[in-house]
Design an enzyme around this catalytic site. Structure first.
Site, PDB file in Angstrom:
ATOM      1  N   CYS A 105       0.840  -1.205   0.000  1.00 30.91           N
ATOM      2  CA  CYS A 105       0.000   0.000   0.000  1.00 30.91           C
ATOM      3  C   CYS A 105       0.876   1.256   0.000  1.00 30.91           C
ATOM      4  CB  CYS A 105      -0.991  -0.035   1.157  1.00 30.91           C
ATOM      5  SG  CYS A 105      -2.365   1.118   0.887  1.00 30.91           S
ATOM      6  N   HIS A 207      -3.620  -5.222   0.525  1.00 38.38           N
ATOM      7  CA  HIS A 207      -3.135  -5.503   1.888  1.00 38.38           C
ATOM      8  C   HIS A 207      -3.152  -7.004   2.184  1.00 38.38           C
ATOM      9  CE1 HIS A 207      -2.630  -1.534   3.822  1.00 38.38           C
ATOM     10  NE2 HIS A 207      -3.521  -1.135   2.947  1.00 38.38           N
ATOM     11  N   GLU A 209      -1.460  -8.578   4.277  1.00 39.38           N
ATOM     12  CA  GLU A 209      -1.294  -8.854   5.715  1.00 39.38           C
ATOM     13  C   GLU A 209      -2.644  -8.933   6.427  1.00 39.38           C
ATOM     14  OE1 GLU A 209      -1.200  -5.915   4.496  1.00 39.38           O
ATOM     15  OE2 GLU A 209      -2.114  -4.554   5.960  1.00 39.38           O
TER      16      GLU A 209
END
Ligand code: MN
Length: 239
Positions: A105, A207, A209
């Protein structure tokens, strides 16, 4: 020894706190790396990088548009000058020395700017026909499609199509010299870059994660970073 992955942090200036979402730390750990938090304080990038085997540039606030030669539009969001000043030299040195780097990001945008690329400061203002890239859904829920270049590391990891989450109002506009654009949203907005000859330099706009414990496949990025960090270390480590 498991490779150490430096994870960049943001600042909350009002609360005087240096912080990072725990998901980045968990994702690195789950992939077999040792997470090392790097505070956003400018310092000698060589000394900082010597303490880690790989670099994870995390998400966060906007990159200062001055760093890619523009004045701020009204829609530009918060900037954190200390964070820009610490991350960009670290990223440049990682690119020069072959230290594996994954940008997520904001980190993807930092990677692009550090390597000489540019950003849209605000997608809705500058690309009015774009899809919804600031999703209103749980962080782990993929809301838009991706088309991935087949002959790329991302293509090898994920195949030609993937659905991803999306929490950005900025995006890479000018892909930096030496990098390839390896994923796009259906509206043409850049979603990933990678360097074809660096041991591991990949930026993704989504994203992963936020999905590390939900979709097994999204861990591929973190595993690839950790594997690259483990194999590159012996070549560049100071004796
Ligand atoms: Mn998006």
């Amino acid at each position: 020894m498991a490779p150490r992955i430096g994870i960049t942090c943001g600042i909350d200036y009002a609360a005087q706190r240096i912080q990072v979402n725990a998901d980045y730390v968990r994702a690195v750990q789950a992939a077999g790396g040792i997470p090392v938090l790097l505070p956003p304080v400018p310092g000698d990038p060589a000394a900082i990088l010597a303490g880690v085997d790989g670099l994870l540039l995390t998400g966060g606030v906007d990159v200062d548009p001055v760093l890619f030669g523009e004045e701020p539009l009204r829609q530009n969001g918060e900037i954190q000058p200390d964070r820009d000043a610490s991350e960009i030299p670290l990223c440049r040195l990682a690119l020069e020395t072959g230290v594996p780097v994954l940008g997520i990001c904001r980190g993807h945008q930092v990677l692009a700017v550090a390597a000489g690329g540019s950003l849209y400061q605000d997608l809705p203002a500058q690309v009015p026909e774009c899809l919804k890239h600031s999703q209103q859904a749980p962080r782990w829920h993929p809301t838009h499609a991706l088309r991935i270049e087949r002959h790329s590391r991302l293509g090898a990891m994920f195949g030609p199509e993937l659905r991803v989450n999306s929490f950005h109002h900025q995006a890479v506009k000018g892909v930096p010299p030496g990098f390839a654009e390896t994923a796009r949203a259906p509206d043409g907005v850049n979603e990933a870059i990678e360097h074809p000859s660096h041991p591991f330099a990949i930026g993704v706009q989504w994203h992963p994660e936020a999905m590390w414990d939900r979709e097994y496949n999204y861990n591929a990025l973190f595993r690839a970073l950790v594997e690259a960090a483990a194999s590159v270390r012996p070549r560049w480590a100071p004796s």
